[in-house]
Design a protein around this motif. Structure first.
Motif: not given
Lengths: 533, 157
Positions: A225, A229, A236, A271, A276, A314, A318, B125, B127-129, B131-132, B134-139, B141, B146-147
Motif C-alpha cells: 500500500y 502511494i 502525479e 494501481q 484505463p 476497478k 471501467l 484516467v 475517471y479511473y482515479e 473510481l479508485l 471511491g474504493g478507498g485505495r487512494v489516500a 485526495d 488529482s491526475s
C-alpha cells in the motif's frame, strides 16, 4: 625558516634531502586537523595552513614562470626531494632551491571559515575529475551567489572524495568527510538544487559507512500500500511515468491492430494507472473492439487484502462502462523470476503484449543456480511469442561494478531529476515523489548483492541484451512521438524534451535523457528440425 | 367604432423563453465561460445549459474531422460538460498559451486528432482515479482530479 616551521614535517621516507628546508619535527598533523579533501588525494596539510600553502604555491608558480630554463634545470634534472605528500616542506624546498627570497607573509589570522577556499588557486584541482564541469552546469540552474556556488562545488567534491574513500575501505576518512558534508549542507539552501539531492546522498553514504560498507545494508521494506502511494504521487508530480504509459499504450494499440483477442501482461500492475487509457482507446477503435485480457503481476499483499483482485475489479468496472469485453487475472509474485509461463495462461490464438515499465533492471542481479535471472525471464517471454514487448527503463548506468562509478553517475542522474521536479509545486505530490526517488538513491548507493535491485542500464546496453536474446526492434511511430510531445507541452515546466533515437523515444530534462522507451518483437526460435545433421 | 389602436400601441414582447430552439441555437455558439454564466440566469436556462449535447458541441465543434462513436464513451466516463471542465478547457488554454506566448486573446483553433485522443485518454484516467478514490485505495485526495492537477498549475510565463 618560516614562522610555522614547527608545524610542518617531512613525511617518513624522505631521506635524500638537502637539509636546508628540513624541519626537525617528524609527526604528521593529527587527522582531525588535516584537511580531509586533500587527504583524500594523498596530501597531508593542516586545514589552518591552507592559506599559507596557497600563497606559497602561487609564489612558486610566479617564480617558475619568470625563471629562465637554466635556473630551474636543477629541478628538472633532480629526483623528487621530498615526499610530496608533505606539501608544505616540498614547496619550501623548491623555493629555496630557486634561490629566491622566501618572503614570509605575516601570519594571517587563522580563519576556519570555508568561504576563504574560493581563493584557493585554481590549479590545485587535484581531482581532475571529468564530472565536475558537467555538474557545475547542472547545479547553477538556480540564481546562486558566487559563495553558494563555491559551497555547492565543494559539496560535490567532498561527496566524490567520500565515495572514493568508501570504495577503498578507508572508513575513518569517510566518517570525517561525512561530518564535513553535514556542515556544508547546513550552509547550502537545502530546499532545492544541490542542497536537496546532496542531503539524500549524504544520508545514503552515512548509512552505508555506519552500517556495512562492503556488504551493503538491506532497505526497510514498505508495504504494498505504501509503495502504491509513493508511486501514485510520483506519477502525479512529474511526467516520466505518464510518458511511459502513454507511449507504451500507443505502441501496444498499433501492435494490436486488426486483432480480435488481445492479451496484455503487465509486469508491475501497481494501481493499474496505465490501462484505463488503453481500454478507452480500444473502445474507440475504428475496426471494432477486441476482447481484452489483462494479466497483472504484482507483489503478494501481506495485509490480508487482495490488492491485485481489487484493481482488477476497478478496471473491469471501467471496461464495462465503455463496453469493452474484459477479463482480468492477477499473478502474485515477489520477484519476476518467480513467475512461470504457465501462470499466465496464454492462449495460442490471442495476440500477446508484454509490458515492462522499469522492471527488467531488477533482474540484473547475481544469478541463481539456473543462470542470470534476466536471461531466464527473457527466454520465457520469447516463448510466449508476443507481438510486442514494451520496455521502458531509466536511461543511466547504475550497474557498474565499481562503487565510485555508480555513485558519480547516479549523482548526476538524480540531480537532473530533482531539477525537473523543482518545477512541480503541488504538495503532497512533490514530497512523496522525492521520497520515492530517495528510496531509489538509497538502493543504488547503500545496497549490494541481491538487495540492490535498482540496477539501471542505458538503452544501448538493453538493445544489445535484447537483440542477443532473440528480439528485433520495433520502431515507435510518429504517433507516439507526437503524443509524447503534446503531453509534455501540458506540463508547466519548459525543460522537458522528447527525442527519437533509432526508433526509441527518450524523455529528458534539458539535454539529459532520463527515461527511454523501446518496443521489441520476438523472433521465433528456429525449430529443431531445421538444424543440419 | 372598433378601438384597435390599443393592440397596435402595445410593444411586441418577444421572450426568448418562448422559443427554446432559438435559445439553444444561441447557446451553441457561446464559449465555455459564457455557457457556464448562462446556466446561472434562471432555472430554465440552467436546465437547458446543462444539456450535455450543448457541451458536446462546444468540445468538438472545432475538431476536424469530427470524432465518431465517442459519445457513449464520454457519457459513460462522466459526460461532455465534465470533459470540457476537466480536460478540454485546461488543455486548450495550455496549448494556446504555448503557441502565442502569453497573449490573452481567444483564438479559434482547430483541434487535431491527437489532441482529441489525448484529452479523452486523460479524461479516462481521471475517471479511473475517481473510481479508485471511491474504493478507498487512494489516500484521501480531494475529489478534484488529482491526475490532472498538473493542467491547473500555473504556466511559467
Amino acid at each position: 625558516m618560516g614562522p610555522y616551521d614547527s608545524s610542518i614535517s617531512p613525511a617518513a621516507g624522505s631521506s635524500n634531502s638537502s637539509s636546508s628546508a628540513c624541519s626537525s619535527s617528524t609527526k604528521p598533523p593529527p587527522p582531525d586537523q588535516m584537511d580531509h579533501l586533500l587527504a583524500g588525494a594523498g596530501y597531508k596539510v593542516r586545514s589552518n595552513d591552507l592559506n599559507q600553502v596557497a600563497e606559497r604555491l602561487q609564489h612558486l608558480e610566479t617564480v617558475m614562470v619568470k625563471s629562465s630554463p637554466v635556473d630551474i634545470s636543477e629541478l628538472v634534472n633532480d629526483a623528487v626531494y621530498y615526499n610530496p605528500t608533505d606539501l608544505v616542506s616540498w614547496v619550501d624546498s623548491l623555493l629555496t632551491e630557486l634561490n629566491t627570497n622566501v618572503t614570509v607573509p605575516e601570519p594571517v589570522p587563522v580563519n576556519t571559515d570555508l568561504s576563504d577556499l574560493h581563493q584557493f588557486p585554481s590549479d590545485m584541482n587535484v581531482y581532475g575529475s571529468n564530472h565536475a564541469p558537467e555538474m557545475h552546469g547542472e547545479f547553477s540552474q538556480q540564481a546562486v551567489t558566487p559563495l553558494e556556488e563555491d559551497i555547492s562545488i565543494r559539496l560535490v567534491h567532498v561527496l566524490m572524495t567520500c565515495a572514493e574513500a568508501v570504495q577503498r575501505g578507508d572508513l575513518p576518512l569517510a566518517s570525517l568527510l561525512i561530518d564535513d558534508l553535514q556542515a556544508l549542507l547546513g550552509r547550502v539552501n537545502s530546499g532545492c538544487g544541490i542542497g536537496k539531492v546532496g542531503s539524500f546522498f549524504v544520508d545514503a553514504l552515512s548509512q552505508r559507512v555506519v552500517n556495512s560498507p562492503q556488504n551493503g545494508v538491506v532497505q526497510v521494506e514498505l508495504s504494498a500500500y505504501e509503495n502504491e502511494i509513493l508511486y501514485h504521487h510520483y506519477y502525479e508530480a512529474c511526467p516520466y511515468l505518464k510518458f511511459a504509459h502513454f507511449t507504451a499504450n500507443q505502441a501496444i494499440l498499433e501492435a494490436f491492430d486488426g486483432q480480435d483477442c488481445v492479451h496484455v501482461i503487465d509486469f508491475n500492475l501497481m494501481q493499474g494507472l496505465q490501462w484505463p487509457a488503453l481500454i478507452q482507446a480500444l473502445a474507440l477503435r475504428p475496426g471494432g473492439q477486441p476482447l481484452l485480457r489483462l494479466t497483472g503481476i504484482g507483489p503478494p499483499s501481506n495485509d490480508g487484502r487482495d490488492s491485485l483482485r481489487e484493481i482488477g475489479l476497478k478496471l473491469a468496472e471501467l471496461a464495462r462502462s465503455v463496453n469493452v469485453r474484459f477479463a482480468f487475472r492477477g499473478v502474485a509474485a515477489s520477484r519476476l523470476d518467480d513467475v512461470k509461463p504457465w501462470m499466465l495462461q496464454v492462449s495460442p490464438k490471442e495476440a500477446v503484449a508484454v509490458n515492462s515499465i522499469m522492471q527488467l533492471h531488477k533482474l540484473l542481479g547475481p544469478g541463481g543456480p539456473h543462470g542470470p535471472p534476466i536471461d531466464l525471464v527473457l527466454d520465457w517471454i520469447r516463448d510466449l511469442n508476443p507481438r510486442i514487448l514494451m520496455v521502458v527503463e531509466q536511461e543511466s548506468n547504475h550497474n557498474q561494478p565499481e562503487f565510485l562509478d555508480r555513485f558519480t553517475e547516479s549523482l548526476y542522474y538524480y540531480s537532473t531529476m530533482f531539477d525537473s521536479l523543482d518545477a512541480c509545486t503541488a504538495q503532497p505530490e512533490k514530497s512523496l515523489s522525492e521520497l520515492y526517488i530517495q528510496r531509489e538513491i538509497c538502493n543504488v548507493v547503500c545496497c549490494e548483492g541481491s538487495a540492490r535491485v535498482e540496477r539501471h542500464e542505458p538503452l544501448v546496453r538493453w538493445r544489445g541484451r535484447l537483440t542477443s536474446a532473440g528480439f528485433a526492434p520495433l520502431h515507435l511511430g510518429s504517433n507516439a512521438f507526437k503524443q509524447a510531445r503534446m503531453l509534455l507541452t501540458l506540463f508547466s515546466a519548459e525543460g522537458y524534451s522528447v527525442e527519437e533515437n533509432e526508433g526509441c523515444l527518450t524523455l529528458g530534462w534539458h539535454s539529459r535523457s532520463l527515461i527511454a522507451a523501446s518496443a521489441w518483437q520476438s523472433i521465433p526460435k528456429p525449430s529443431p528440425a531445421t538444424t543440419g545433421g | 367604432m372598433v378601438h384597435i389602436h390599443d393592440h397596435d400601441a402595445e410593444p411586441y414582447r418577444f421572450s426568448i423563453n418562448d422559443h427554446l430552439d432559438l435559445l439553444i441555437e444561441v447557446l451553441k455558439r457561446l464559449d465555455g465561460r459564457s455557457l457556464g454564466a448562462a446556466a446561472c440566469v434562471c432555472r430554465k436556462w440552467c436546465a437547458i445549459a446543462r444539456n450535455d449535447s450543448l457541451w458536446e458541441h462546444l468540445c468538438f465543434r472545432h475538431v476536424s474531422p469530427p470524432p465518431v462513436g465517442v459519445r457513449p464513451v464520454v457519457s459513460a466516463l462522466g459526460g461532455y460538460r465534465r470533459l470540457y471542465m476537466v480536460c478540454v478547457r485546461p488543455v486548450l488554454s495550455r496549448l494556446k498559451r504555448r503557441r502565442i506566448g502569453g497573449e490573452s486573446e481567444v483564438v479559434r483553433r482547430v483541434w487535431s486528432q491527437h489532441e482529441v485522443e489525448l484529452s479523452l485518454s486523460l479524461f479516462c484516467v481521471e475517471y479511473y482515479e475517481r473510481l479508485l478514490v471511491g474504493g478507498g485505495r487512494v489516500a484521501g485526495d480531494s475529489p478534484a482530479s488529482s491526475s490532472l492537477k498538473f493542467l491547473c498549475m500555473p504556466v511559467n510565463v
